[in-house]
Design a protein around this motif. Sequence first.
Motif, PDB file in Angstrom:
ATOM      1  N   HIS A 205      -7.566   1.037   7.915  1.00 59.42           N
ATOM      2  CA  HIS A 205      -6.464   1.504   7.080  1.00 59.42           C
ATOM      3  C   HIS A 205      -5.941   0.477   6.081  1.00 59.42           C
ATOM      4  N   ALA A 206      -6.281  -0.789   6.240  1.00 63.13           N
ATOM      5  CA  ALA A 206      -5.754  -1.804   5.318  1.00 63.13           C
ATOM      6  C   ALA A 206      -6.192  -1.586   3.864  1.00 63.13           C
ATOM      7  N   PRO A 207      -7.462  -1.247   3.594  1.00 60.44           N
ATOM      8  CA  PRO A 207      -7.846  -1.067   2.177  1.00 60.44           C
ATOM      9  C   PRO A 207      -7.016   0.003   1.464  1.00 60.44           C
ATOM     10  N   ALA A 208      -6.783   1.136   2.130  1.00 60.17           N
ATOM     11  CA  ALA A 208      -6.002   2.203   1.503  1.00 60.17           C
ATOM     12  C   ALA A 208      -4.556   1.775   1.299  1.00 60.17           C
ATOM     13  N   ALA A 209      -4.006   1.055   2.269  1.00 60.55           N
ATOM     14  CA  ALA A 209      -2.624   0.572   2.135  1.00 60.55           C
ATOM     15  C   ALA A 209      -2.525  -0.420   0.975  1.00 60.55           C
ATOM     16  N   TYR A 210      -3.500  -1.312   0.886  1.00 59.15           N
ATOM     17  CA  TYR A 210      -3.495  -2.304  -0.202  1.00 59.15           C
ATOM     18  C   TYR A 210      -3.638  -1.618  -1.551  1.00 59.15           C
ATOM     19  N   ALA A 211      -4.441  -0.556  -1.614  1.00 62.80           N
ATOM     20  CA  ALA A 211      -4.716   0.124  -2.880  1.00 62.80           C
ATOM     21  C   ALA A 211      -3.457   0.753  -3.465  1.00 62.80           C
ATOM     22  N   VAL A 212      -2.499   1.112  -2.606  1.00 63.15           N
ATOM     23  CA  VAL A 212      -1.270   1.717  -3.119  1.00 63.15           C
ATOM     24  C   VAL A 212      -0.129   0.694  -3.175  1.00 63.15           C
ATOM     25  N   GLY A 213      -0.465  -0.601  -3.077  1.00 62.02           N
ATOM     26  CA  GLY A 213       0.528  -1.660  -3.285  1.00 62.02           C
ATOM     27  C   GLY A 213       1.260  -2.108  -2.055  1.00 62.02           C
ATOM     28  N   ARG A 214       0.807  -1.691  -0.866  1.00 58.28           N
ATOM     29  CA  ARG A 214       1.496  -2.115   0.368  1.00 58.28           C
ATOM     30  C   ARG A 214       0.887  -3.415   0.859  1.00 58.28           C
ATOM     31  N   LEU A 215       1.222  -4.481   0.147  1.00 58.77           N
ATOM     32  CA  LEU A 215       0.616  -5.790   0.446  1.00 58.77           C
ATOM     33  C   LEU A 215       0.958  -6.250   1.853  1.00 58.77           C
TER      34      LEU A 215
END
Length: 215
Positions: A205-215
């Motif tokens: 799930h980290a890639p999708a979270a990062y893609a929407v700016g949830r660093l």
Amino acid sequence: RGAVVELGAADLAMDEAEARLLFDTAGIALTDAELAELVRHTEGWPVGLYLAALALKAGASRDAAGFSFTGDDRVMADYLRTELLAHIPRGRVSFLTRTSVLERMCGPLCDAVLGRTRSGRLLEVLEGSNTLVVPLDRRREWYRYHKLFQQLLRFELNQREGERVAQLHARAAEWCEGNGLPDMAIDHAQAAGDADRVARLVATHAPAAYAVGRL
């Protein structure tokens, strides 16, 4: 016709000015930061603030970040045991303590964690009986416990069934993962000590979270 006024918990909660008056009357000097933290932590609950004042007068310690008043403080724990837990059936107390591992809860999640049914109905009953259960949506699907109450319940759980805590978190992690709540699943898997599940969830799930700016 304006003949009815509804007062809820938010209306009865003390703000910082009211809390300041309470502590000044009790002869307790608090910094603005300490006062703000207490109001935030007790959610303005007048009983909680009053018991915090009693604890301070009894010599409770403070740290550099301000006075930390928690649900397992002796004064608070004694009050909640006497005024709340003592009047609740044993089976319901077990429900409360075991579900205290959940930051927020719904009926199906509680069912999965406890291996029972109809938890949603019990949550509605607990909210209606003023057991410090707070609804999080207008449909009455998700709830949480008042923070101080949750801390007491966790303290009670550790005292009564400390060996069960990891299992409860593991069940919560499994349900959350299966129901599209990866953040909650990760938190519970961490609490359960399940490093493999944490690693898999983060990797997934980290890639999708990062893609929407949830660093």
